[in-house]
Design a protein around this motif. Structure first.
Motif, PDB file in Angstrom:
ATOM      1  N   ALA A 311      -2.034   4.504   7.729  1.00 25.67           N
ATOM      2  CA  ALA A 311      -3.086   3.595   7.228  1.00 25.67           C
ATOM      3  C   ALA A 311      -2.937   3.420   5.712  1.00 25.67           C
ATOM      4  O   ALA A 311      -3.139   2.313   5.184  1.00 25.67           O
ATOM      5  CB  ALA A 311      -4.458   4.164   7.577  1.00 25.67           C
ATOM      6  N   LYS A 312      -2.565   4.481   5.024  1.00 26.12           N
ATOM      7  CA  LYS A 312      -2.414   4.372   3.556  1.00 26.12           C
ATOM      8  C   LYS A 312      -1.212   3.495   3.194  1.00 26.12           C
ATOM      9  O   LYS A 312      -1.277   2.717   2.241  1.00 26.12           O
ATOM     10  CB  LYS A 312      -2.301   5.769   2.938  1.00 26.12           C
ATOM     11  N   PHE A 313      -0.148   3.591   3.965  1.00 16.53           N
ATOM     12  CA  PHE A 313       1.004   2.711   3.686  1.00 16.53           C
ATOM     13  C   PHE A 313       0.653   1.252   3.961  1.00 16.53           C
ATOM     14  O   PHE A 313       1.038   0.366   3.193  1.00 16.53           O
ATOM     15  CB  PHE A 313       2.235   3.144   4.498  1.00 16.53           C
ATOM     16  N   GLN A 314      -0.105   1.017   5.051  1.00 13.65           N
ATOM     17  CA  GLN A 314      -0.508  -0.378   5.338  1.00 13.65           C
ATOM     18  C   GLN A 314      -1.361  -0.928   4.211  1.00 13.65           C
ATOM     19  O   GLN A 314      -1.199  -2.066   3.780  1.00 13.65           O
ATOM     20  CB  GLN A 314      -1.278  -0.432   6.658  1.00 13.65           C
ATOM     21  N   LEU A 315      -2.250  -0.066   3.726  1.00 16.84           N
ATOM     22  CA  LEU A 315      -3.119  -0.465   2.619  1.00 16.84           C
ATOM     23  C   LEU A 315      -2.277  -0.770   1.369  1.00 16.84           C
ATOM     24  O   LEU A 315      -2.463  -1.807   0.717  1.00 16.84           O
ATOM     25  CB  LEU A 315      -4.106   0.669   2.333  1.00 16.84           C
ATOM     26  N   ALA A 316      -1.350   0.116   1.057  1.00 12.95           N
ATOM     27  CA  ALA A 316      -0.504  -0.065  -0.131  1.00 12.95           C
ATOM     28  C   ALA A 316       0.280  -1.360  -0.021  1.00 12.95           C
ATOM     29  O   ALA A 316       0.395  -2.129  -0.987  1.00 12.95           O
ATOM     30  CB  ALA A 316       0.446   1.123  -0.284  1.00 12.95           C
ATOM     31  N   LYS A 317       0.780  -1.628   1.182  1.00  6.14           N
ATOM     32  CA  LYS A 317       1.556  -2.863   1.393  1.00  6.14           C
ATOM     33  C   LYS A 317       0.665  -4.087   1.176  1.00  6.14           C
ATOM     34  O   LYS A 317       1.075  -5.057   0.524  1.00  6.14           O
ATOM     35  CB  LYS A 317       2.109  -2.862   2.819  1.00  6.14           C
ATOM     36  N   SER A 318      -0.572  -4.023   1.681  1.00  2.00           N
ATOM     37  CA  SER A 318      -1.449  -5.193   1.577  1.00  2.00           C
ATOM     38  C   SER A 318      -1.898  -5.415   0.131  1.00  2.00           C
ATOM     39  O   SER A 318      -2.185  -6.535  -0.259  1.00  2.00           O
ATOM     40  CB  SER A 318      -2.653  -5.043   2.509  1.00  2.00           C
ATOM     41  N   ILE A 319      -1.939  -4.359  -0.655  1.00  2.58           N
ATOM     42  CA  ILE A 319      -2.368  -4.529  -2.054  1.00  2.58           C
ATOM     43  C   ILE A 319      -1.175  -4.880  -2.951  1.00  2.58           C
ATOM     44  O   ILE A 319      -1.267  -5.736  -3.828  1.00  2.58           O
ATOM     45  CB  ILE A 319      -3.061  -3.256  -2.579  1.00  2.58           C
ATOM     46  N   LEU A 320      -0.070  -4.227  -2.723  1.00  2.00           N
ATOM     47  CA  LEU A 320       1.070  -4.399  -3.637  1.00  2.00           C
ATOM     48  C   LEU A 320       1.949  -5.597  -3.266  1.00  2.00           C
ATOM     49  O   LEU A 320       2.654  -6.137  -4.119  1.00  2.00           O
ATOM     50  CB  LEU A 320       1.941  -3.131  -3.643  1.00  2.00           C
ATOM     51  N   HIS A 321       1.899  -6.027  -1.993  1.00  2.00           N
ATOM     52  CA  HIS A 321       2.857  -7.040  -1.493  1.00  2.00           C
ATOM     53  C   HIS A 321       4.257  -6.579  -1.884  1.00  2.00           C
ATOM     54  O   HIS A 321       4.648  -5.489  -1.508  1.00  2.00           O
ATOM     55  CB  HIS A 321       2.503  -8.433  -2.002  1.00  2.00           C
ATOM     56  N   ASN A 322       4.977  -7.375  -2.696  1.00  2.00           N
ATOM     57  CA  ASN A 322       6.305  -6.854  -3.072  1.00  2.00           C
ATOM     58  C   ASN A 322       6.367  -6.404  -4.527  1.00  2.00           C
ATOM     59  O   ASN A 322       7.450  -6.247  -5.088  1.00  2.00           O
ATOM     60  CB  ASN A 322       7.401  -7.873  -2.741  1.00  2.00           C
ATOM     61  N   LYS A 323       5.195  -6.169  -5.137  1.00  2.00           N
ATOM     62  CA  LYS A 323       5.203  -5.653  -6.520  1.00  2.00           C
ATOM     63  C   LYS A 323       5.930  -4.313  -6.559  1.00  2.00           C
ATOM     64  O   LYS A 323       5.742  -3.472  -5.666  1.00  2.00           O
ATOM     65  CB  LYS A 323       3.766  -5.452  -6.996  1.00  2.00           C
ATOM     66  N   GLY A 324       6.709  -4.104  -7.597  1.00  2.00           N
ATOM     67  CA  GLY A 324       7.454  -2.847  -7.712  1.00  2.00           C
ATOM     68  C   GLY A 324       8.459  -2.705  -6.578  1.00  2.00           C
ATOM     69  O   GLY A 324       8.829  -1.589  -6.221  1.00  2.00           O
ATOM     70  N   GLY A 325       8.874  -3.859  -6.007  1.00  2.00           N
ATOM     71  CA  GLY A 325       9.833  -3.799  -4.891  1.00  2.00           C
ATOM     72  C   GLY A 325       9.281  -2.972  -3.747  1.00  2.00           C
ATOM     73  O   GLY A 325      10.024  -2.252  -3.074  1.00  2.00           O
TER      74      GLY A 325
END
Ligand SMILES: Cc1ncc(COP(=O)(O)O)c(C=O)c1O
Length: 399
Positions: A311-325
């Protein structure tokens, strides 16, 4: 006179460097610490109950080789986790409980590195970047570290085919971390088998650090023991010849403070690990061994913990999109973000966002003028979902 290997060769532990990097900055009002891979979730209650129940055994020295019950629980877990048939693993010969996997990945240096190999200083191959204890083990056992870059170009797994023959000949010990800290890449079964074969042909010990083996986003990672067993040809050797794997309850069970893990594999190496432990290691307190046995026998809490990381990775993906690769790693619980310059971004995140992360370059060594971690920051997703949301949002704003 102090041993210079310790005083001068091992003087830049990442967290000391991080402290110096941000020493001049004020401590933020509400800091979020994501530099350390220490899961903040609770230790399962049933394990705490066992520790309190059994504290009265503390008048006895615990056995060096682990209680039979703990060794049996570990073997049962290895069988379930890696599909190993009953009777293949002997709890008395193939496993040894450790006071955390750190103890083992350090001690294997002493066990594996002889005074010389092929007439020269033995080599210890270390993935780059890497968990710093591998370097401590290599240097203090008298080995010469050879760093093997694990970067985006090779899928964050070292290319052992590129190692020159004369380096292999001198190699006594090869470290691999799968899933890897910091990048979360997982070694496939064929990759592991090829590496096992290379190590056997060159008389080297393969030490696979699998302490993140239970935290993964897709399929479960393959393991070293599983890879060795699935090899057709052992040349009459023990099926686990030259291979040991290290596991831990620190990440699997939110139990970093219990100090509990184990080594498993080649019985000759496991026997020498026990000898090392008898002369210089620390026994695991009996209440901790009993709680550890209960933890290895339980999967429900592990599934919950794994789900929380997903769940934390999904959250990080949804917030960061491709920021910081941004990429979701196969395993482990770190974000490995390509921010261009890890040190500068770490300072800004602390000063302006109140988030403490680790510059990736501190986990790696420069080879041919390039440090494969320099462009990155490592972010440990060890907090609850809401704290993680706050931290990642601040990181996204700053990138
Ligand atoms: C890659 C790796 N190996 C081993 C360890 C040691 O873990 P422990 O001694 O808690 O089992 C750590 C801890 O952070 C780690 O990241």
């Amino acid at each position: 006179m102090i041993n210079p290997r310790l005083e001068t060769d091992l003087n830049d532990y990442p967290f000391a460097r991080l402290g110096a990097l941000i020493a001049d900055l004020p401590v933020p009002a509400q800091p979020i610490i994501m530099s350390v891979g220490e899961p903040q979730g609770p230790v399962p209650q049933f394990a705490r109950d066992v520790v309190s129940r059994d504290l009265a055994t503390s008048n006895r020295y615990p056995p060096n080789q682990g209680t039979p019950d703990l060794c049996a629980a570990i073997v049962a877990w290895l069988q379930r986790r890696y599909g190993i048939a009953d009777g293949v693993l002997d709890p008395a010969r193939h496993v040894l409980p450790l006071a955390g996997s750190k103890e083992g990945v350090f001690a294997i240096g002493t066990v594996a590195v002889p005074p010389s190999k092929d007439g020269a200083q033995p080599i210890v191959m270390i993935p780059n970047p890497f968990y710093q204890v591998y370097l401590g083990a290599a240097v203090l056992s008298g080995g010469a570290p050879v760093f093997m870059n694990a970067d985006a170009g090779n899928g964050f797994m070292p290319d052992f085919d590129a190692v020159p023959a004369d380096t292999w000949k001198r190699t006594a010990l090869v470290y691999l971390c799968s899933p890897g800290n910091p990048q979360g890449a997982m070694a496939t079964l064929p990759y592991l088998q090829k590496l096992i074969d290379q190590c056997r042909r060159h008389g080297a010990i393969l030490a696979i650090d699998e302490c993140y083996a239970e935290i993964y986003n897709g399929a479960a990672p393959a393991g070293g023991l599983q890879a060795a067993l699935a090899m057709d040809e052992t040349g009459g050797r023990d099926p686990f010849a030259n291979v040991v794997v290290f596991h831990s309850l620190s990440k699997r069970s939110n139990a970093a403070g219990l100090r509990s893990g184990f080594v498993a594999g080649d019985p000759k190496i496991v026997a020498m690990m026990l000898r090392w432990k008898t002369y210089g290691g620390v026994q695991i307190p009996i209440p901790i061994q009993n709680a550890s046995a209960a933890l290895w026998r339980d999967e429900a809490h592990v599934e919950t913990i794994r789900g929380e990381y997903r769940a934390k990775f999904q959250l990080a993906k949804s917030i960061l999109h491709n920021k910081g690769g941004y990429f979701t790693p196969d395993g482990g619980f770190f974000l490995w973000l390509d921010v261009g310059g890890g040190e500068a971004v770490t300072r800004r995140l602390w000063a302006e966002g109140g988030v403490k992360v680790l510059p990736g370059g501190y986990l790696a060594r420069e080879i041919n003028g390039v440090n494969p971690g320099d462009r990155y920051i490592r972010v440990a997703l060890v907090h609850d979902l809401e704290t993680t949301r706050t931290a990642i949002t601040r990181i996204a704003e700053l990138l």
